[in-house]
Write an enzyme that holds these catalytic residues in place. Structure first.
Site, PDB file in Angstrom:
ATOM      1  N   SER A 176       0.824  -1.105   0.200  1.00  0.00           N
ATOM      2  CA  SER A 176       0.000  -0.077   0.013  1.00  0.00           C
ATOM      3  C   SER A 176       0.918   1.237  -0.121  1.00  0.00           C
ATOM      4  O   SER A 176       0.424   2.245  -0.559  1.00  0.00           O
ATOM      5  CB  SER A 176      -0.909   0.044   1.227  1.00  0.00           C
ATOM      6  OG  SER A 176      -0.219  -0.226   2.203  1.00  0.00           O
ATOM      7  N   HIS A 204      -5.460  -3.642  -2.856  1.00  0.00           N
ATOM      8  CA  HIS A 204      -5.031  -2.389  -3.855  1.00  0.00           C
ATOM      9  C   HIS A 204      -5.096  -3.267  -5.283  1.00  0.00           C
ATOM     10  O   HIS A 204      -4.724  -2.554  -6.214  1.00  0.00           O
ATOM     11  CB  HIS A 204      -4.021  -1.809  -3.652  1.00  0.00           C
ATOM     12  CG  HIS A 204      -3.731  -0.912  -2.350  1.00  0.00           C
ATOM     13  ND1 HIS A 204      -4.501   0.036  -2.347  1.00  0.00           N
ATOM     14  CD2 HIS A 204      -3.549  -1.106  -1.053  1.00  0.00           C
ATOM     15  CE1 HIS A 204      -4.335   0.644  -1.054  1.00  0.00           C
ATOM     16  NE2 HIS A 204      -3.912  -0.058  -0.558  1.00  0.00           N
ATOM     17  N   LYS A 236     -11.808   0.433  -2.123  1.00  0.00           N
ATOM     18  CA  LYS A 236     -10.790   1.263  -2.747  1.00  0.00           C
ATOM     19  C   LYS A 236     -11.441   1.076  -4.448  1.00  0.00           C
ATOM     20  O   LYS A 236     -12.340   1.904  -4.649  1.00  0.00           O
ATOM     21  CB  LYS A 236      -9.360   0.447  -2.723  1.00  0.00           C
ATOM     22  CG  LYS A 236      -8.938   0.977  -1.288  1.00  0.00           C
ATOM     23  CD  LYS A 236      -7.909   0.287  -0.781  1.00  0.00           C
ATOM     24  CE  LYS A 236      -7.574   0.870   0.503  1.00  0.00           C
ATOM     25  NZ  LYS A 236      -7.062  -0.086   1.685  1.00  0.00           N
TER      26      LYS A 236
HETATM   27  C1  LIG Z   1      -7.197  -0.115   3.090  1.00  0.00           C
HETATM   28  C2  LIG Z   1      -6.401  -1.641   3.342  1.00  0.00           C
HETATM   29  C3  LIG Z   1      -6.998  -2.486   4.460  1.00  0.00           C
HETATM   30  C4  LIG Z   1      -8.202  -1.954   5.448  1.00  0.00           C
HETATM   31  O1  LIG Z   1      -9.201  -1.965   4.715  1.00  0.00           O
HETATM   32  P1  LIG Z   1     -10.370  -1.074   5.136  1.00  0.00           P
HETATM   33  O2  LIG Z   1     -11.580  -1.775   4.646  1.00  0.00           O
HETATM   34  O3  LIG Z   1     -10.084   0.268   4.652  1.00  0.00           O
HETATM   35  O4  LIG Z   1     -10.475  -1.401   6.524  1.00  0.00           O
HETATM   36  C5  LIG Z   1      -6.333  -3.597   4.398  1.00  0.00           C
HETATM   37  N1  LIG Z   1      -5.037  -4.153   3.903  1.00  0.00           N
HETATM   38  C6  LIG Z   1      -4.507  -3.103   3.034  1.00  0.00           C
HETATM   39  C7  LIG Z   1      -3.420  -3.580   2.245  1.00  0.00           C
HETATM   40  C8  LIG Z   1      -5.145  -1.957   2.656  1.00  0.00           C
HETATM   41  O5  LIG Z   1      -4.753  -1.104   1.738  1.00  0.00           O
END
Ligand SMILES: *Cc1c(COP(=O)(O)O)cnc(C)c1O
Length: 385
Positions: A176, A204, A236
């Site tokens: 990320s 992602h 996302k």
């Molecule tokens: C954003 C993210 C999460 C968390 O997801 P949410 O639904 O925002 O709690 C978990 N793992 C990764 C790699 C992320 O980028």
């Protein structure tokens, strides 16, 4: 208590590590409004521009009309609606796995998996740069946890030599903060050699990578089912909210029975699940969004390389510009703000010491002209600071 906290806050301030929130007055898009000003937004994870797509809005409105605003209870009580259930089935079918299970957030999904399925005779082996929710889940788990150097397969292999009941390799599909990919084919080979299972957090990658948007495994020509535990989120690329875990029946049923972050929380509103369903459909009916995003990534990299910006080795929508010190990262990010561009500075402890960076995220909806403006502005500010 208060004086201790006051001194921690002061210390954070002195290290240029204070975090602040922006308050948006518009929806998530390539242009957003903050405090009455308009900004070009290069910080959103809305990779395909679905968060403001009319089809998602319509699906969410229709479901709100039918179901109201709140889900009213956890999934195991009376919070599991038809919208949730259909979404699970559509995900399982799309990914070619036996079952999928919704969680109220990605953080809770990761936490739930790692704390409920493993005991003290098991071992979790995690990439150093894994998302905080994986690391925290691993810490709270009864299993032993080891962390290997980022994407370093010999470091991973050393840790897989331990004799335990179950070994689980855990990695972000797309990291990320760096935007690079886990070498999943190599990890599966090691998994075969050392009888280790694989969990991929594809927050992602899902929706973005692979011919049909099935994520990082598809990008490598693998089936999503080749990961024993596949997890991704709707917040996302899908333009919605929430998360899911996908895999075989035993995995999913165990989570339903044992994962406390599944059991003891309210289901996301049905309208949110409906928006996710609409997003999942658009992945399949509007593949050109993925192509637009790829074109934007290539265009940005071309301009940034010509301008000699310190990019990191990423081919994804996450394009970090490595600046080093917190001070410089804040200066450039602040300067971009003055020029009407939103690009967050990411600093320790989110990333390692002395690797503060701008974290640029590109979306399908950015225009070439906006990307040009971004690269020109960074180049200017870098020269001035
Ligand atoms: C954003 C993210 C999460 C968390 O997801 P949410 O639904 O925002 O709690 C978990 N793992 C990764 C790699 C992320 O980028």
């Amino acid at each position: 208590m208060w004086s201790k906290l006051e001194s921690r806050l002061k210390q954070r301030q002195a290290q240029d590590m204070m975090r602040h929130r922006l308050t948006l007055e518009s929806g998530q898009d390539t242009e957003v409004s903050v405090d009455g000003d308009h900004f070009l937004n290069f910080s959103s994870n809305d990779y395909l521009g679905l968060a403001s797509h009319p089809k998602l809005i319509e699906a969410s409105q229709k479901a709100t009309q039918r179901y109201g605003t709140g889900s009213g209870a956890s999934h195991l009580v009376v919070g599991h609606s038809h919208e949730h259930h259909q979404l699970e089935e559509e995900l399982a079918e799309f990914l070619g796995v036996e079952r999928a299970l919704l969680f109220s957030s990605g953080f809770m999904a990761n936490y739930g998996v790692l704390t409920s399925l493993f005991d003290r005779n098991d071992l979790l082996v995690q990439d150093k740069l894994n998302h905080a929710s994986l690391i925290d889940g691993g810490r709270a788990s009864d299993a032993k946890m080891l962390r290997y150097a980022h994407n370093d397969m010999s470091s991973l292999e050393r840790q897989l030599k331990h004799k335990v009941d179950t070994k689980l390799m855990v990695a972000d599909g797309v990291f990320s903060m760096d935007g690079d990919l886990a070498p999943l084919p190599d990890m599966l080979t090691l998994g075969g050699q050392y009888k280790a299972k694989l969990m991929v957090d594809d927050a992602h990658g899902f929706g973005v990578l692979g011919e049909s948007g099935k994520g990082t495994l598809e990008h490598f020509g693998l089936e999503p089912s080749s990961a024993d535990i596949y997890m991704a989120t709707f917040g996302k690329a899908l333009g919605s909210y929430g998360a899911f875990v996908a895999g075989n029946h035993t995995l999913i049923e165990s989570l339903v029975q044992f994962a406390r972050s599944y059991i003891y929380t309210t289901a996301v509103p049905p309208s949110v699940a409906a928006a996710s369903r609409a997003g999942l459909k658009l992945l399949q009916t509007e593949p050109e969004r993925r192509q637009q995003l790829q074109d934007n990534i290539a265009y940005f990299k071309q301009l940034a390389n010509e301008a000699k910006l310190p990019l990191m080795p990423s081919d994804t929508a996450i394009q970090p510009v490595l600046l080093g010190s917190n001070e410089l990262a804040l200066k450039v990010s602040g300067g971009l703000r003055d020029k009407g561009l939103l690009v967050v500075a990411i600093r320790p402890p989110t990333v390692p010491e002395n690797s503060a960076r701008l974290r640029i995220t590109l979306t399908a909806n950015h225009t070439r002209q906006q990307i040009q403006q971004l690269v020109e502005s960074i180049t200017q500010l870098q020269a001035e600071n």
